[in-house]
Write a protein that holds these residues in place. Structure first.
Motif, PDB file in Angstrom:
ATOM      1  N   LEU A  17      19.036   6.467   8.440  1.00  0.00           N
ATOM      2  CA  LEU A  17      18.360   7.438   7.587  1.00  0.00           C
ATOM      3  C   LEU A  17      18.082   8.774   8.264  1.00  0.00           C
ATOM      4  N   TYR A  18      17.934   8.763   9.576  1.00  0.00           N
ATOM      5  CA  TYR A  18      17.534   9.991  10.257  1.00  0.00           C
ATOM      6  C   TYR A  18      18.548  10.454  11.301  1.00  0.00           C
ATOM      7  N   LEU A  56       0.807  -1.222   0.000  1.00  0.00           N
ATOM      8  CA  LEU A  56       0.000   0.000   0.000  1.00  0.00           C
ATOM      9  C   LEU A  56       0.840   1.271   0.000  1.00  0.00           C
ATOM     10  N   THR A  57       1.953   1.285   0.719  1.00  0.00           N
ATOM     11  CA  THR A  57       2.691   2.530   0.944  1.00  0.00           C
ATOM     12  C   THR A  57       3.972   2.654   0.136  1.00  0.00           C
ATOM     13  N   VAL A  58       4.564   1.543  -0.261  1.00  0.00           N
ATOM     14  CA  VAL A  58       5.877   1.579  -0.922  1.00  0.00           C
ATOM     15  C   VAL A  58       5.777   1.310  -2.419  1.00  0.00           C
ATOM     16  N   LEU A  59       5.054   0.274  -2.788  1.00  0.00           N
ATOM     17  CA  LEU A  59       5.094  -0.191  -4.168  1.00  0.00           C
ATOM     18  C   LEU A  59       4.499   0.769  -5.193  1.00  0.00           C
ATOM     19  N   CYS A  82      11.543  10.659  -0.494  1.00  0.00           N
ATOM     20  CA  CYS A  82      12.487   9.599  -0.852  1.00  0.00           C
ATOM     21  C   CYS A  82      13.043   8.940   0.404  1.00  0.00           C
ATOM     22  N   ARG A  83      13.384   9.757   1.385  1.00  0.00           N
ATOM     23  CA  ARG A  83      13.916   9.229   2.643  1.00  0.00           C
ATOM     24  C   ARG A  83      12.862   8.381   3.365  1.00  0.00           C
ATOM     25  N   LEU A  84      11.616   8.881   3.394  1.00  0.00           N
ATOM     26  CA  LEU A  84      10.531   8.125   4.034  1.00  0.00           C
ATOM     27  C   LEU A  84      10.248   6.840   3.278  1.00  0.00           C
ATOM     28  N   HIS A  85      10.241   6.907   1.968  1.00  0.00           N
ATOM     29  CA  HIS A  85       9.993   5.722   1.143  1.00  0.00           C
ATOM     30  C   HIS A  85      11.057   4.659   1.395  1.00  0.00           C
ATOM     31  N   THR A  86      12.312   5.073   1.436  1.00  0.00           N
ATOM     32  CA  THR A  86      13.405   4.135   1.706  1.00  0.00           C
ATOM     33  C   THR A  86      13.291   3.560   3.110  1.00  0.00           C
ATOM     34  N   PHE A  87      12.888   4.394   4.063  1.00  0.00           N
ATOM     35  CA  PHE A  87      12.715   3.939   5.441  1.00  0.00           C
ATOM     36  C   PHE A  87      11.648   2.850   5.514  1.00  0.00           C
ATOM     37  N   LEU A  88      10.477   3.103   4.926  1.00  0.00           N
ATOM     38  CA  LEU A  88       9.388   2.125   4.978  1.00  0.00           C
ATOM     39  C   LEU A  88       9.759   0.851   4.231  1.00  0.00           C
ATOM     40  N   ASP A  89      10.379   1.007   3.084  1.00  0.00           N
ATOM     41  CA  ASP A  89      10.789  -0.142   2.283  1.00  0.00           C
ATOM     42  C   ASP A  89      11.720  -1.052   3.087  1.00  0.00           C
ATOM     43  N   THR A  90      12.739  -0.462   3.701  1.00  0.00           N
ATOM     44  CA  THR A  90      13.715  -1.248   4.462  1.00  0.00           C
ATOM     45  C   THR A  90      13.089  -1.874   5.699  1.00  0.00           C
TER      46      THR A  90
END
Length: 344
Positions: A172-173, A87-90, A109-117
């Motif tokens: 990331l943060y 729902l949030t990454v793909l 981009c940072r949030l997307h990478t965070f959720l993905d990982t």
């Protein structure tokens, strides 16, 4: 005959950029329309399978009280991680793969990478805890139900979520990578790129983070297999001596669950192995993997999240019965949550 270099450069087609007005824009990896359409259809289909399949698992285990067991709560949490990934990454990963650029800004981009990982690491930890659960159920059946309670399962779930969140947030943060480990980074990424963690450090860390849990799971399932074979021989010998069948319903159910989850783990290994090896080797070769090949490896890993519901559908009768009741809207009838999905 001399050729004017300026005239020659004017004859060459301009390199397409993600942001035409920016000097530091990344080049856009344009693909033919047919390739873009095929990528879009394939990725969108995979995303829908991930979302729908894992949503059905979440609804099934949440609704039916008969399924409220420690093991199923781990499966529920695993399905929730895969559902949130879909729902949030793909959706944004699809855009990046089709367009060849990232158009959503650096902060997202940072949030997307965070959720993905986070969601990927959560899946790894859940599979480890499920392997431990099955090992205890098969190898220590008399103590299993007393020791592996709902409270213990909730503790496992808490660790499986909190550890990846803390680990990824540090990279990331905080300034651990960009400040203290700056020498491991490549040059600053160009505008339109979203690969924050693909530096040498991240490539090296991927190896133990992936393979240590995998070695643990393979070891546990190997022990489960050995114990199950020994138990089957003992039961067969006892039946031959007594001349009657020995009841083995519970042990067969536990062994089937272990076998099913072992298949899920094997598919997980096959899906994630190419991406993990690529990020590790690529960090040693100065990131030479073509963008298309990298997208294929990461989407192959993503598609693993769609496999678990399919495995449950083929292996678990309770899931097929729950799926039928959900599709026919029978779950909205009074008392539907009390249905015994293990019978019949």
């Amino acid at each position: 005959m001399r050729v004017n270099r300026n005239f020659r450069s004017e004859l060459l087609p301009p390199v397409p950029l993600c942001y035409e007005m920016l000097n530091d824009s990344c080049p856009r990896n344009l693909q033919p329309f047919g390739v873009q359409l095929a990528v879009y259809i394939t990725c969108s289909t995979g995303m829908m399978l991930i979302v729908v399949g894992n949503l059905l698992v979440v609804i099934s285990i949440s609704h039916f009280k008969m399924l409220h067991s420690p093991t199923n709560f781990l499966l529920l949490s695993l399905a929730l991680a895969d559902l949130l990934l879909g729902l949030t990454v793909l959706p944004f990963s699809i855009s990046r793969s089709v367009e060849g650029c990232w158009y959503f800004g650096n902060a997202f981009c940072r949030l997307h990478t965070f959720l993905d990982t986070v969601f990927c690491l959560v899946s790894i930890m859940h599979l480890c805890f499920i392997a431990i659960d099955r090992y205890c159920a098969i190898c220590y059946p008399l103590r299993y139900h007393a020791q592996f309670t709902v409270r213990v399962a909730c503790m496992y779930i808490g660790v499986a979520w909190s550890a990846p969140i803390a680990y990824t947030a540090i990279f990331l943060y905080t300034d651990v990578v960009e400040g203290r480990l700056r020498y491991l980074l490549l040059d600053m990424p160009c505008a339109g790129n979203c690969q924050l963690l693909f530096n040498k450090l991240w490539g090296w860390l991927n190896f133990p983070i992936f393979f240590v849990p995998c070695i643990l799971m393979i070891t546990l399932y190997a022990k489960i297999y050995i114990v199950a074979i020994r138990q089957a021989k003992e039961i067969s010998a006892m039946s031959n001596r007594t001349g009657s069948l020995v009841p083995t319903g519970t042990s067969k159910r536990e062994w089937k669950a272990a076998k099913t989850l072992g298949i899920a783990m094997g598919i997980y290994l096959m899906c994630w192995l190419p991406f993990t090896l690529d990020t590790m080797v690529d960090s040693l070769l100065n990131f030479v993997t073509p963008a298309l090949l990298f997208d294929i490896s990461i989407w192959f890993a993503y598609f693993n999240s769609a496999c678990n519901p399919l495995i449950y559908g083929f292996s678990y009768r309770w899931f097929r019965k729950a799926l039928k009741m959900i599709i026919t809207c029978s779950i909205f009838e009074p008392g539907s949550s009390e249905v015994d999905l293990y019978q019949g």
